[in-house]
Design a protein around this motif. Structure first.
Motif, short mmCIF file in Angstrom:
data_model
loop_
_atom_site.label_atom_id
_atom_site.label_comp_id
_atom_site.label_asym_id
_atom_site.label_seq_id
_atom_site.Cartn_x
_atom_site.Cartn_y
_atom_site.Cartn_z
N ALA A 1 0.83 -1.20 0.00
CA ALA A 1 0.00 0.00 0.00
C ALA A 1 0.87 1.25 0.00
N ALA A 2 1.95 1.22 0.75
CA ALA A 2 2.87 2.37 0.80
C ALA A 2 3.51 2.61 -0.57
N TYR A 3 3.81 1.53 -1.31
CA TYR A 3 4.38 1.68 -2.63
C TYR A 3 3.38 2.41 -3.55
N LEU A 4 2.12 2.00 -3.52
CA LEU A 4 1.11 2.67 -4.36
C LEU A 4 0.98 4.14 -3.98
N ALA A 5 1.08 4.42 -2.67
CA ALA A 5 1.03 5.83 -2.23
C ALA A 5 2.25 6.59 -2.73
N SER A 6 3.40 5.92 -2.75
CA SER A 6 4.64 6.61 -3.15
C SER A 6 4.65 6.99 -4.62
N ILE A 7 3.89 6.25 -5.46
CA ILE A 7 3.82 6.60 -6.88
C ILE A 7 2.55 7.41 -7.20
N GLY A 8 1.79 7.74 -6.14
CA GLY A 8 0.68 8.65 -6.29
C GLY A 8 -0.58 8.10 -6.92
N VAL A 9 -0.85 6.79 -6.72
CA VAL A 9 -2.05 6.22 -7.36
C VAL A 9 -3.09 5.74 -6.36
N ALA A 10 -2.72 5.47 -5.11
CA ALA A 10 -3.67 4.94 -4.13
C ALA A 10 -3.11 5.19 -2.75
N GLN A 11 -3.91 4.85 -1.74
CA GLN A 11 -3.47 5.01 -0.35
C GLN A 11 -3.87 3.79 0.48
#
Length: 272
Positions: free
Chosen positions: A262-272
């Motif tokens: 989840a943190a990876y998706l947040a880091s690329i700006g697509v999800a949280q």
């Protein structure tokens, strides 16, 4: 406040114990994997259901289960096998009713063989749909009664449209579409299917559920997100155009990496 979609995860009840704070902090959707096996469904699963209700008391996210799938297809030619499959699916829906689950994942009957051979045999495509209807008929009625949706997940599906047509043929809110990103990426890399975002576009608003896993296009890896070669920006751009608000469920082998995914998706700006 972020407008990015909030991802959930698939896990067993033991893993809910470990990730409960993560699930509750953003009311994340949850898919329980504790009711898949025939041994569980044929036995006394009431204590497991009670444990689920206790662990999830106060949980604000949507709840579902992965339904049974081992050892069968929902489009079997054998009527005796179809009867067993129907029984298994009804058992899964009984669990859903007991714990308040509103989605159940079932597996697509289509294979890479189907893509190359169904149209070589007159009526084969229609016959497969008919057999699937015979298998699911009672389960669809039960799902409608309890307010649950069975979502058909791609497994070997090379054609991203064919499963959508199957779901639509039921003309029921109890049947919708799921996409597994790793399965789609495998089909893309190994069988020449379109890339993952095309599966999302083909499903459109019939899509109500997504398994998020990373892979390399060679096997069903279920790696943590960011460890494979799926083009996540393209996938989430396609998802952003939908109005169906599908459940976005991280489904990886190493459950300890769920928060990191989840943190990876947040880091690329697509999800949280």
């Amino acid at each position: 406040m972020s407008t990015l979609p909030v991802v959930g995860a698939a896990m067993t009840l033991d893993e809910v114990e470990l990730h409960r704070d993560w699930l509750f902090e953003k009311s994340r959707d949850l898919e329980l994997q504790s009711f898949v096996d025939a041994e569980i469904l044929n036995g006394d699963w009431a204590p497991l259901a009670a444990r689920a209700r206790r662990l999830l008391d106060g949980h604000g996210g949507r709840l579902g289960i992965h339904g049974p799938f081992w050892g069968f297809t929902i489009a079997s030619e054998d009527p005796d096998i179809r009867a067993i499959v129907t029984r298994r699916l009804l058992q899964g829906l009984d669990v859903c009713a007991a714990i308040g689950a509103t989605h159940m994942v079932i597996h697509s009957p289509y294979t890479s063989w189907s893509y190359n051979n169904l149209d070589d045999n007159a009526g084969a495509r229609e016959a497969l749909v008919e057999r699937t209807h015979m298998t699911l008929r009672d389960a669809v009625r039960r799902a409608e009664d309890i307010g649950c949706t069975m979502v058909i997940e791609n497994i070997e599906d090379k054609d991203p449209h064919i499963r959508v047509v199957l779901a639509e043929s039921f003309n029921s809110p109890a049947v919708a579409v799921s996409i597994d990103t790793g399965h789609a990426h495998y089909a893309h890399g190994y069988t020449g299917a379109p890339p993952v975002d095309y599966y999302v576009k083909a499903a459109g608003n019939r899509l109500q559920h997504v398994h998020l896993q990373d892979a390399d296009g060679y096997a069903d890896r279920h790696w943590s997100l960011g460890e494979g070669s799926i083009h996540w920006h393209a996938v989430f751009r396609a998802l952003a155009k939908l109005e169906s608000n599908p459940r976005l469920i991280i489904e990886i082998k190493d459950k300890s990496k769920i928060p990191a995914s989840a943190a990876y998706l947040a880091s690329i700006g697509v999800a949280q």
